[in-house]
Design an enzyme around this catalytic site. Structure first.
Site, PDB file in Angstrom:
ATOM      1  CB  CYS A 191      49.855  36.622  35.852  1.00 31.70           C
ATOM      2  SG  CYS A 191      48.611  35.526  36.410  1.00 31.70           S
ATOM      3  CB  CYS A 209      47.580  39.509  36.536  1.00 30.79           C
ATOM      4  SG  CYS A 209      47.819  38.953  38.475  1.00 30.79           S
ATOM      5  CG  ASP A 246      38.912  26.985  30.442  1.00 27.34           C
ATOM      6  OD1 ASP A 246      39.344  27.281  29.514  1.00 27.34           O
ATOM      7  OD2 ASP A 246      39.194  26.457  31.528  1.00 27.34           O
ATOM      8  CG  HIS A 261      45.901  34.511  39.157  1.00 26.25           C
ATOM      9  ND1 HIS A 261      46.077  35.769  38.821  1.00 26.25           N
ATOM     10  CD2 HIS A 261      44.784  34.469  39.787  1.00 26.25           C
ATOM     11  CE1 HIS A 261      45.202  36.574  39.318  1.00 26.25           C
ATOM     12  NE2 HIS A 261      44.325  35.644  40.034  1.00 26.25           N
ATOM     13  CG  HIS A 300      42.315  28.615  37.770  1.00 26.61           C
ATOM     14  ND1 HIS A 300      43.934  28.774  37.944  1.00 26.61           N
ATOM     15  CD2 HIS A 300      42.117  27.628  37.000  1.00 26.61           C
ATOM     16  CE1 HIS A 300      44.162  27.731  37.039  1.00 26.61           C
ATOM     17  NE2 HIS A 300      43.345  27.123  36.800  1.00 26.61           N
TER      18      HIS A 300
HETATM   19 ZN   LIG Z   1      48.136  36.700  38.479  1.00 25.99          ZN
END
Ligand SMILES: [Zn+2]
Length: 155
Positions: A13, A16, A39, A106, A108
């Site tokens: 990921c 991660c 970003d 993930h 966000h």
């Molecule tokens: Zn992740």
């Protein structure tokens, strides 16, 4: 608008890997539960992503504590953005699932300083159902919330 495509190897990921500092990122803030970084797709200067430190795909997989921490960090970043990148407005955006507009699985939240005519668009096709239909929707949701509460107290 070019959409971000996560090209991380299968099973890895990208967020991660950012949290673990395996790939470089412009981290601006971190605490026990969250990490905030710029970003790479900067829609406007000051555009930040706030992610959970622990991998959780979306809103359905975070704990109440992580959900609260995401909003607290987003607010903290938003207040700092007002100092560093003053803007007339600011948008928080948190998407779940491809249909919800999520491109990295993930959880966000986007913190985006906003300016007049900055090109960001959010289409909002209002349906305006009859009051009786709205009442049925509310009943369905109240039942689901009550069932959820019952599960919580039983646990
Ligand atoms: Zn992740």
């Amino acid at each position: 608008m070019p959409k971000f495509v996560d090209t991380s190897p299968p099973g890895q990921c990208i967020f991660c890997r950012i949290v673990a500092r395996e790939i470089p990122a412009a981290v601006v803030y971190e605490d026990e539960l969250t990490v905030a970084f710029m970003d790479i797709g900067q829609v406007n200067p000051g555009h930040v992503l706030v992610a959970t430190r622990r991998h959780a795909a979306n809103l359905f997989e975070v704990t109440d504590e992580e959900a609260a921490a995401l909003m607290q960090t987003a607010r903290r970043v938003a207040l700092a953005d007002q100092q560093a990148f003053p803007s007339a407005g600011l948008t928080l955006l948190q998407a779940n699932g491809a249909e919800g507009g999520q491109t990295v699985n993930h959880i966000h939240m986007h913190v985006v300083p906003r300016h007049a005519n900055d090109g960001i668009e959010l289409s909002w096709p209002r349906k305006e159902p009859a009051a009786s239909v709205l009442a049925e929707y509310a009943e369905q949701l109240r039942n689901a919330l009550a069932a959820d509460r019952k599960r919580e107290t039983a646990a």
